[in-house]
Design an enzyme around this catalytic site. Sequence first.
Site, short mmCIF file in Angstrom:
data_model
loop_
_atom_site.label_atom_id
_atom_site.label_comp_id
_atom_site.label_asym_id
_atom_site.label_seq_id
_atom_site.Cartn_x
_atom_site.Cartn_y
_atom_site.Cartn_z
N GLU A 162 -1.42 -1.75 -5.58
CA GLU A 162 -2.61 -1.09 -6.10
C GLU A 162 -2.27 -0.28 -7.34
O GLU A 162 -1.23 0.39 -7.41
CB GLU A 162 -3.21 -0.17 -5.02
CG GLU A 162 -4.56 0.43 -5.38
CD GLU A 162 -5.15 1.23 -4.25
OE1 GLU A 162 -6.29 1.70 -4.38
OE2 GLU A 162 -4.46 1.40 -3.21
N ASP B 217 -3.38 1.59 7.00
CA ASP B 217 -2.48 1.24 5.90
C ASP B 217 -2.16 -0.26 5.89
O ASP B 217 -2.12 -0.87 4.82
CB ASP B 217 -1.19 2.06 6.01
CG ASP B 217 -1.44 3.55 5.87
OD1 ASP B 217 -2.41 3.92 5.17
OD2 ASP B 217 -0.68 4.34 6.45
N ASP C 98 0.87 -1.18 0.00
CA ASP C 98 0.00 0.00 0.00
C ASP C 98 0.90 1.22 0.00
O ASP C 98 1.61 1.48 0.98
CB ASP C 98 -0.92 0.00 1.21
CG ASP C 98 -1.81 1.24 1.24
OD1 ASP C 98 -2.62 1.41 0.31
OD2 ASP C 98 -1.69 2.04 2.19
#
Length: 383
Positions: free
Chosen positions: A276, A356, A192
């Site tokens: 991502e 997170d 992340d």
Amino acid sequence: MQLRYNFRLYPTAGQRRALARAFGCARVVYNDGLRARREAHERGLPYIPNAELSRRVITEAKKTPQRAWPCEVPAVVLQQALADLNSAHRAFFASITGERAGARIAEPRYKSRKDSRQSIRFTRNARFAITAGGRLRLPKIGDVPVRWSRSLPSEPSSVTVVKDAAGRYFASFVVEVDAEPLPKTAGEVGLDLGLTHFAVLSNGRKVTNPRWLRRAERRLKKAQRALSRKVKGSANWTRVRLRVARAHSQVADARRDFAHKLSTRIIGDNQAVYVENLCVSGLGRTRLAKSVHDAGWSQFVGMPAYKAARYGRTFAKVDRWFPSSKTCSSCGTLAESMPLHVREWACPCGAVHDRDVNAAKNILAAGRADRLNACGGTVRPVA
């Protein structure tokens, strides 16, 4: 697979003049070719093919007094300049017709002698060579000293000589490398990316954001103020401009080095890496644009992609619309709303999540699901 190996060049004064001449000739040939095609389009004439364009702007132009000086540089340099123009036109046409995926590509533009980056390319036909003394032999330029930081894995197919905004010279070799699979490991990780922490891993590890530009901001501002006081185009202005460019190049080099080391370590420790698929260009238009560009997410994400292919690892991107932060990684419950200032939250199932770390765990689960694709097995990590 093909990779680029970059090395620093230290040409002499005479070699710098020869390189400047080659940069200028390649730029003029590129602009002449672009101008010929634009004029043909404005007059309603057919598109000029590659072979005909080469005959006009190189072969016939050398016979005229106005364009006789390109004979002083290797012909391959001029041909490669036209090859770049042809590639730019093909990409432009494929973009407007929908054959090329991604963002729309603009029409090729004229090159300026004031561009911060100048480059020329030599192929094998130019017969460039690496001498026994470790120098790069370029036709009509000479043997240029090279700072070899590592050895080339194979014979290069081409070399691009680049001069950057800071006045530094580099040789970029294109080489063919074989796959070097690393020993398999059971580790899998989700990443992340953020601004407070550059990367948060699904195993709980957090990588601090170095903020290279922010750390050098004071020195950059001082150099930029000194540049603003100089008369543009003067000798003092040129000297201070190089100082500003060198300061920016140090920031870019530090950011690239950090991304290389971190991506290599992550790829070496894990069999599969998931991240991502962020829209960096969209985030670059927000109030956080400076911090987003300083982080260099796009540069970093591109590195594990080719390193995974080289070392036998798996790398994949997860859909950016997946609510990774608001989904409980233990039970799958989706929270209704979660502002950015909320860094820790509790799920009704009793799990307390770091925002997170929870997002990284969900990215790992989504990556596993896409990879297994109904092949069986548990995809969500155990709480």
